[in-house]
Motif scaffolding. Structure first.
Motif, PDB file in Angstrom:
ATOM      1  N   VAL A  11       0.861  -1.176   0.000  1.00  0.00           N
ATOM      2  CA  VAL A  11       0.000   0.000   0.000  1.00  0.00           C
ATOM      3  C   VAL A  11       0.900   1.230   0.000  1.00  0.00           C
ATOM      4  CG1 VAL A  11      -1.812   1.262   1.209  1.00  0.00           C
ATOM      5  CG2 VAL A  11      -1.786  -1.240   1.254  1.00  0.00           C
ATOM      6  N   ASP A  12       0.752   2.120  -0.979  1.00  0.00           N
ATOM      7  CA  ASP A  12       1.565   3.324  -1.038  1.00  0.00           C
ATOM      8  C   ASP A  12       0.724   4.508  -1.492  1.00  0.00           C
ATOM      9  OD1 ASP A  12       1.165   2.729  -3.674  1.00  0.00           O
ATOM     10  OD2 ASP A  12       3.255   2.272  -4.137  1.00  0.00           O
ATOM     11  N   ASP A  13       1.366   5.669  -1.530  1.00  0.00           N
ATOM     12  CA  ASP A  13       0.645   6.886  -1.917  1.00  0.00           C
ATOM     13  C   ASP A  13       0.155   6.819  -3.348  1.00  0.00           C
ATOM     14  OD1 ASP A  13       1.502   7.539   0.560  1.00  0.00           O
ATOM     15  OD2 ASP A  13       2.729   9.248  -0.016  1.00  0.00           O
ATOM     16  N   ALA A  14       0.984   6.262  -4.241  1.00  0.00           N
ATOM     17  CA  ALA A  14       0.611   6.217  -5.652  1.00  0.00           C
ATOM     18  C   ALA A  14      -0.648   5.395  -5.869  1.00  0.00           C
ATOM     19  CB  ALA A  14       1.772   5.646  -6.475  1.00  0.00           C
ATOM     20  N   ALA A  15      -0.818   4.346  -5.089  1.00  0.00           N
ATOM     21  CA  ALA A  15      -2.010   3.510  -5.247  1.00  0.00           C
ATOM     22  C   ALA A  15      -3.273   4.262  -4.859  1.00  0.00           C
ATOM     23  CB  ALA A  15      -1.868   2.242  -4.408  1.00  0.00           C
ATOM     24  N   VAL A  16      -3.129   5.283  -4.005  1.00  0.00           N
ATOM     25  CA  VAL A  16      -4.289   6.032  -3.529  1.00  0.00           C
ATOM     26  C   VAL A  16      -4.523   7.300  -4.351  1.00  0.00           C
ATOM     27  CG1 VAL A  16      -5.266   7.252  -1.552  1.00  0.00           C
ATOM     28  CG2 VAL A  16      -4.003   5.124  -1.205  1.00  0.00           C
ATOM     29  N   ALA A  41      -6.988   1.430   3.554  1.00  0.00           N
ATOM     30  CA  ALA A  41      -6.454   0.380   2.679  1.00  0.00           C
ATOM     31  C   ALA A  41      -5.700  -0.672   3.477  1.00  0.00           C
ATOM     32  CB  ALA A  41      -5.553   1.003   1.622  1.00  0.00           C
ATOM     33  N   VAL A  42      -4.953  -0.234   4.495  1.00  0.00           N
ATOM     34  CA  VAL A  42      -4.233  -1.192   5.339  1.00  0.00           C
ATOM     35  C   VAL A  42      -5.215  -2.033   6.146  1.00  0.00           C
ATOM     36  CG1 VAL A  42      -2.690  -1.390   7.321  1.00  0.00           C
ATOM     37  CG2 VAL A  42      -2.123   0.171   5.465  1.00  0.00           C
ATOM     38  N   GLU A  43      -6.241  -1.398   6.700  1.00  0.00           N
ATOM     39  CA  GLU A  43      -7.202  -2.126   7.530  1.00  0.00           C
ATOM     40  C   GLU A  43      -7.942  -3.196   6.736  1.00  0.00           C
ATOM     41  OE1 GLU A  43     -10.710  -1.071  10.807  1.00  0.00           O
ATOM     42  OE2 GLU A  43      -9.999   0.446   9.387  1.00  0.00           O
ATOM     43  N   ARG A  44      -8.233  -2.911   5.456  1.00  0.00           N
ATOM     44  CA  ARG A  44      -8.934  -3.900   4.632  1.00  0.00           C
ATOM     45  C   ARG A  44      -8.082  -5.141   4.389  1.00  0.00           C
ATOM     46  NH1 ARG A  44     -10.522   0.749   1.657  1.00  0.00           N
ATOM     47  NH2 ARG A  44      -8.877   0.323   0.141  1.00  0.00           N
ATOM     48  N   ARG A  45      -6.774  -4.995   4.396  1.00  0.00           N
ATOM     49  CA  ARG A  45      -5.891  -6.108   4.046  1.00  0.00           C
ATOM     50  C   ARG A  45      -5.270  -6.799   5.250  1.00  0.00           C
ATOM     51  NH1 ARG A  45      -5.869  -2.209   0.306  1.00  0.00           N
ATOM     52  NH2 ARG A  45      -5.774  -2.759  -1.913  1.00  0.00           N
ATOM     53  N   LEU A  46      -5.441  -6.249   6.444  1.00  0.00           N
ATOM     54  CA  LEU A  46      -4.821  -6.833   7.637  1.00  0.00           C
ATOM     55  C   LEU A  46      -5.399  -8.203   7.947  1.00  0.00           C
ATOM     56  CD1 LEU A  46      -4.381  -3.972  10.265  1.00  0.00           C
ATOM     57  CD2 LEU A  46      -2.621  -5.262   9.100  1.00  0.00           C
ATOM     58  N   SER A  47      -4.514  -9.131   8.257  1.00  0.00           N
ATOM     59  CA  SER A  47      -4.933 -10.455   8.703  1.00  0.00           C
ATOM     60  C   SER A  47      -3.759 -11.086   9.432  1.00  0.00           C
ATOM     61  CB  SER A  47      -5.364 -11.335   7.515  1.00  0.00           C
ATOM     62  OG  SER A  47      -4.246 -11.682   6.728  1.00  0.00           O
ATOM     63  N   ARG A  48      -3.993 -12.244   9.984  1.00  0.00           N
ATOM     64  CA  ARG A  48      -2.929 -12.930  10.723  1.00  0.00           C
ATOM     65  C   ARG A  48      -1.984 -13.703   9.815  1.00  0.00           C
ATOM     66  NH1 ARG A  48      -5.806 -15.520  16.137  1.00  0.00           N
ATOM     67  NH2 ARG A  48      -6.867 -13.618  16.834  1.00  0.00           N
ATOM     68  N   HIS A  49      -2.285 -13.802   8.556  1.00  0.00           N
ATOM     69  CA  HIS A  49      -1.491 -14.639   7.661  1.00  0.00           C
ATOM     70  C   HIS A  49      -0.811 -13.851   6.549  1.00  0.00           C
ATOM     71  CE1 HIS A  49      -3.467 -17.999   9.663  1.00  0.00           C
ATOM     72  NE2 HIS A  49      -4.639 -17.441   9.381  1.00  0.00           N
TER      73      HIS A  49
END
Length: 326
Positions: A11-16, A41-49
């Motif tokens: 996740v970076d600035d360019a993607a947003v 964007a980070v929260e949507r992708r966070l997981s334990r794996h």
């Protein structure tokens, strides 16, 4: 990590923001919106794996703490990679934090960092260090080493003939006055803060990335312990408040009736409860109603269906503690 079958998200600035990312840091409202979009964007992708790498400036301490809370809520470890640039075309000190969020990596600043795999796509406008002497040349060991250690954007600048052309490339995206303003607003990470550790500091592009240590921080460390702010509240039935109000009203009515034949020192008992109330003085309805409202207000903050059978005993225990303090 990708070869091991782990999903890696960058996740970076360019993607947003796309090509407009450089101008966002010159406007407070747009920068605030950028941080919100990055956090979402980070929260949507966070997981334990999965591994999430946030490659952005992350130069504000409060924003790094918000990312730490996201990782703690997801119960996944994280680490911070702090990239320090010894050379700055504007003359201001350069530094960049990179947060590797549990199985999640968060990278900020002028240099790209990725845990394993190929480097992420170049982010336009990120300042880069001028090429070191002797690093140019076709097929030389120095050039091959720099190609392996640097991201694609850095490799493009490595063939620049002089530091002046690199300075022109940087200024095209980040004007000197913006670089100076970012340097003044920059809050350096501190390993004493729980949201900044474990902290890995890299000075310049020549220092190798501690991949083994970063991997251990992400996959061997324990996740930050959750607390009340990040834990999901237990489910409560739709009639929980009605039953709470009914049970406490029955307890108050039972105490008013039981004290009519009681003398100081007696232990008042009510049907269906295991707790007993020590009677020391006459109790008025106003006093019991006030304590009942306090108990209801506190219990509404922590509703739990499992406590329904014990509500009467819990209310009597609360009354005992309140009378002991008076």
């Amino acid at each position: 990590l990708a070869a091991e079958g782990r999903a890696v998200h960058v996740v970076d600035d360019a993607a947003v923001l796309g090509a407009e990312e450089a101008g966002a840091y010159s406007d407070a409202a747009r920068e605030k919106a950028l941080r919100g979009a990055l956090r979402a964007a980070v929260e949507r992708r966070l997981s334990r794996h999965d591994v999430v790498i946030l490659d952005s400036l992350n130069y504000i301490k409060g924003f790094r703490y918000e990312l730490y809370c996201l990782a703690r809520a997801a119960r996944t470890p994280l680490c911070l990679v702090y990239c320090v640039r010894p050379w700055d075309p504007s003359g201001a000190p350069q530094g960049a934090g990179a947060q590797t969020g549990a199985r999640n990596a968060n990278v900020s600043g002028q240099r790209r960092v990725e845990v394993g795999g190929s480097p992420p796509a170049p982010r336009p406008g990120a300042p880069r260090e001028a090429p070191a002497a002797g690093s140019e040349g076709n097929g030389s060991p120095q050039a091959e080493a720099a190609t392996e250690a640097e991201p694609e954007e850095t490799r493009a600048l490595s063939s620049a003939p002089s530091a002046q052309s690199a300075h022109q490339t940087v200024s095209a995206f980040y004007p000197p006055e913006l670089l100076e303003a970012l340097a003044l607003r920059f809050e350096a990470p501190d390993s004493r803060n729980r949201w900044d550790r474990p902290l890995f500091t890299l000075v310049g592009l020549e220092q190798p990335l501690p991949l083994a240590e970063i991997r251990a921080a992400l996959f061997e460390n324990r996740a930050p312990p959750p607390h009340q702010a990040t834990q999901s509240q237990p489910l409560a039935s739709s009639n929980f408040l009605h039953q709470l109000d009914q049970i406490t009203s029955q307890v108050v009515a039972g105490l008013m009736e039981a004290q009519k034949s009681a003398v100081p020192g007696d232990l008042l008992t009510l049907p269906g409860t295991t707790e007993r109330l020590r009677f020391t003085r006459p109790l008025s309805m106003a006093e019991l109603s006030r304590l009942r409202r306090q108990f209801i207000s506190y219990t509404k903050m922590h509703p739990n269906n499992e406590n329904l059978p014990q509500l009467a005993s819990m209310f009597l225990q609360y009354l005992n503690q309140s009378f002991a303090l008076t």
